[in-house]
Design a protein around this motif. Sequence first.
Motif, PDB file in Angstrom:
ATOM      1  N   UNK A 170       0.832  -1.210   0.000  1.00  0.00           N
ATOM      2  CA  UNK A 170       0.000   0.000   0.000  1.00  0.00           C
ATOM      3  C   UNK A 170       0.862   1.253   0.000  1.00  0.00           C
ATOM      4  N   UNK A 171       1.884   1.272   0.850  1.00  0.00           N
ATOM      5  CA  UNK A 171       2.722   2.464   0.938  1.00  0.00           C
ATOM      6  C   UNK A 171       3.545   2.662  -0.327  1.00  0.00           C
ATOM      7  N   UNK A 172       4.026   1.585  -0.919  1.00  0.00           N
ATOM      8  CA  UNK A 172       4.780   1.725  -2.167  1.00  0.00           C
ATOM      9  C   UNK A 172       3.899   2.295  -3.270  1.00  0.00           C
ATOM     10  N   UNK A 173       2.680   1.743  -3.383  1.00  0.00           N
ATOM     11  CA  UNK A 173       1.765   2.237  -4.409  1.00  0.00           C
ATOM     12  C   UNK A 173       1.366   3.681  -4.139  1.00  0.00           C
ATOM     13  N   UNK A 174       1.057   4.000  -2.885  1.00  0.00           N
ATOM     14  CA  UNK A 174       0.651   5.360  -2.545  1.00  0.00           C
ATOM     15  C   UNK A 174       1.766   6.362  -2.735  1.00  0.00           C
ATOM     16  N   UNK A 175       2.991   5.961  -2.347  1.00  0.00           N
ATOM     17  CA  UNK A 175       4.123   6.867  -2.488  1.00  0.00           C
ATOM     18  C   UNK A 175       4.433   7.117  -3.960  1.00  0.00           C
ATOM     19  N   UNK A 176       4.403   6.054  -4.760  1.00  0.00           N
ATOM     20  CA  UNK A 176       4.664   6.211  -6.187  1.00  0.00           C
ATOM     21  C   UNK A 176       3.612   7.100  -6.843  1.00  0.00           C
ATOM     22  N   UNK A 177       2.347   6.856  -6.491  1.00  0.00           N
ATOM     23  CA  UNK A 177       1.271   7.679  -7.052  1.00  0.00           C
ATOM     24  C   UNK A 177       1.425   9.138  -6.627  1.00  0.00           C
ATOM     25  N   UNK A 178       1.733   9.362  -5.356  1.00  0.00           N
ATOM     26  CA  UNK A 178       1.883  10.726  -4.860  1.00  0.00           C
ATOM     27  C   UNK A 178       3.014  11.459  -5.535  1.00  0.00           C
ATOM     28  N   UNK A 179       4.155  10.760  -5.742  1.00  0.00           N
ATOM     29  CA  UNK A 179       5.292  11.419  -6.383  1.00  0.00           C
ATOM     30  C   UNK A 179       4.974  11.778  -7.833  1.00  0.00           C
ATOM     31  N   UNK A 180       4.311  10.830  -8.532  1.00  0.00           N
ATOM     32  CA  UNK A 180       3.952  11.103  -9.922  1.00  0.00           C
ATOM     33  C   UNK A 180       2.985  12.271 -10.025  1.00  0.00           C
ATOM     34  N   UNK A 181       1.959  12.263  -9.157  1.00  0.00           N
ATOM     35  CA  UNK A 181       0.961  13.321  -9.215  1.00  0.00           C
ATOM     36  C   UNK A 181       1.465  14.641  -8.648  1.00  0.00           C
ATOM     37  N   UNK A 182       2.527  14.564  -7.845  1.00  0.00           N
ATOM     38  CA  UNK A 182       3.068  15.788  -7.273  1.00  0.00           C
ATOM     39  C   UNK A 182       3.590  16.727  -8.360  1.00  0.00           C
ATOM     40  N   UNK A 240       2.159  17.441 -11.034  1.00  0.00           N
ATOM     41  CA  UNK A 240       1.047  18.283 -11.500  1.00  0.00           C
ATOM     42  C   UNK A 240       0.264  18.853 -10.311  1.00  0.00           C
ATOM     43  N   UNK A 241       0.934  18.899  -9.140  1.00  0.00           N
ATOM     44  CA  UNK A 241       0.371  19.499  -7.920  1.00  0.00           C
ATOM     45  C   UNK A 241      -0.881  18.786  -7.433  1.00  0.00           C
ATOM     46  N   UNK A 242      -1.001  17.505  -7.745  1.00  0.00           N
ATOM     47  CA  UNK A 242      -2.143  16.735  -7.261  1.00  0.00           C
ATOM     48  C   UNK A 242      -1.705  15.623  -6.303  1.00  0.00           C
ATOM     49  N   UNK A 243      -0.408  15.561  -6.027  1.00  0.00           N
ATOM     50  CA  UNK A 243       0.098  14.431  -5.249  1.00  0.00           C
ATOM     51  C   UNK A 243      -0.009  14.584  -3.753  1.00  0.00           C
ATOM     52  N   UNK A 244      -0.410  15.745  -3.269  1.00  0.00           N
ATOM     53  CA  UNK A 244      -0.478  15.952  -1.828  1.00  0.00           C
ATOM     54  C   UNK A 244      -1.521  15.057  -1.183  1.00  0.00           C
ATOM     55  N   UNK A 245      -2.624  14.797  -1.884  1.00  0.00           N
ATOM     56  CA  UNK A 245      -3.689  13.974  -1.308  1.00  0.00           C
ATOM     57  C   UNK A 245      -3.230  12.541  -1.035  1.00  0.00           C
ATOM     58  N   UNK A 246      -2.577  11.846  -2.011  1.00  0.00           N
ATOM     59  CA  UNK A 246      -2.077  10.499  -1.708  1.00  0.00           C
ATOM     60  C   UNK A 246      -1.057  10.477  -0.573  1.00  0.00           C
ATOM     61  N   UNK A 247      -0.201  11.529  -0.508  1.00  0.00           N
ATOM     62  CA  UNK A 247       0.806  11.558   0.556  1.00  0.00           C
ATOM     63  C   UNK A 247       0.154  11.757   1.919  1.00  0.00           C
ATOM     64  N   UNK A 248      -0.859  12.634   1.989  1.00  0.00           N
ATOM     65  CA  UNK A 248      -1.602  12.798   3.237  1.00  0.00           C
ATOM     66  C   UNK A 248      -2.317  11.496   3.587  1.00  0.00           C
ATOM     67  N   UNK A 249      -2.823  10.829   2.558  1.00  0.00           N
ATOM     68  CA  UNK A 249      -3.478   9.547   2.795  1.00  0.00           C
ATOM     69  C   UNK A 249      -2.545   8.516   3.399  1.00  0.00           C
ATOM     70  N   UNK A 250      -1.261   8.532   2.972  1.00  0.00           N
ATOM     71  CA  UNK A 250      -0.281   7.622   3.556  1.00  0.00           C
ATOM     72  C   UNK A 250      -0.071   7.924   5.042  1.00  0.00           C
ATOM     73  N   UNK A 251       0.012   9.211   5.376  1.00  0.00           N
ATOM     74  CA  UNK A 251       0.188   9.590   6.777  1.00  0.00           C
ATOM     75  C   UNK A 251      -0.997   9.106   7.609  1.00  0.00           C
TER      76      UNK A 251
END
Length: 406
Positions: A43-55, A57-68
Amino acid sequence: MRPATAWQAMAQRPAGFLTSSWPWRSLAYLAGGVIVGAIAVLVFTAGLATGIVLLVVLLGIAPLVGLVLGSTVVASVERRRLRLVDLDPVPDPHRTPEAPGFKAWVATRLKEQATWRELTFTLISAAALWWLDLLVLGFSFGVPAVTISSVDGDTWPWAVFGSVVLLASPYTLTSWAGARAAMARTFLAPRDQELGEELREVRATQSRLLDSFDAERIRIERDLHDGAQQRLVSLGMTLGMLRLDTPEDSPQSELLTQAETQLMTAQQELRALIRGLNPPVLADHGLVAAIEDYAGRFPIPVTVDLRLPRRLPRKIETTMYFLINEALTNIAKHSGAGTAAVHGRYHSDLLILDITDDGHGGVDTEAGSGVTGLADRVAALEGRMRVSSPAGGPTLLHVEVPCRFA
């Protein structure tokens, strides 16, 4: 009382440990750790990868907050799993949001220190702990399976090695499960600043009472030494002067002898009382010397094995002295024991004491016995106490008290 942790189970029940449920509970705890850790990695690998990719385009903050925030779920699961190897529940450190709604909940969680400790624990669990769980399980069962199944005429020593590893596996599993649970409790238990105001006030009141009792005890000791004891000395001198003017064969001489005998007994009892209130050896030389001195005067043999790196803080030192004193007194009065032992160590900011006896056991901690007073002393220091006292004995009093040197 049954042991509260996996480590206590090995220490308190060496004869019945293998037939108890603790090895199986430890196995379930470690196996569950592998499963939870593997899921957390995915879960964390997928979430972190998604967050970095979306970051990008300034959309990655939500997945990173979700990981926290997801780490709070992992922590909640771990608190429940801890009950397998640590029977004392770990309270939830999170507070209720001040406003309703998901947004308020997220804002509250992100501001709490507990959330970031849980994130740290989740990262450690995903990066290392579940691998160690898997390694311990593999060593305990995989190595014996391979060595025993591949045995032939030339490799029989490996089969013997595998059999030894398999026989020792209950202790291997339980030792690591106990260590893992202790570390998890360190991360997941609430800190003092996260406790409710009412509970903090209770603890503060306990500490103030302990200080007040200590000060009152010292005052009474000083008053007895400077007041009553000096008066008894003066009375002895008066009787001595009276003895000079009294014929030896007179009735008054016999009465004087009786008075002097009673005075000597009173002085001995008063000195013993003063020494008990504020033992000079405790004040001058510390807990180890004081307990050794007390054990040397005890009516039954007491083995003392206290190893401390230095003198303890005064409050802890004094409280532990009177706790051991009272525990040994209870042993002499009620246990029918022939021997007793005091074992103590300091490890990782924790003072650990074990007081044992070979008496008839059967201590009922719920019946308002002397054990209740001991538990109150430990609670005032924010420590934990457990009693194992099966019918027929032996009895073990286990105390753990937080202790930090300045």
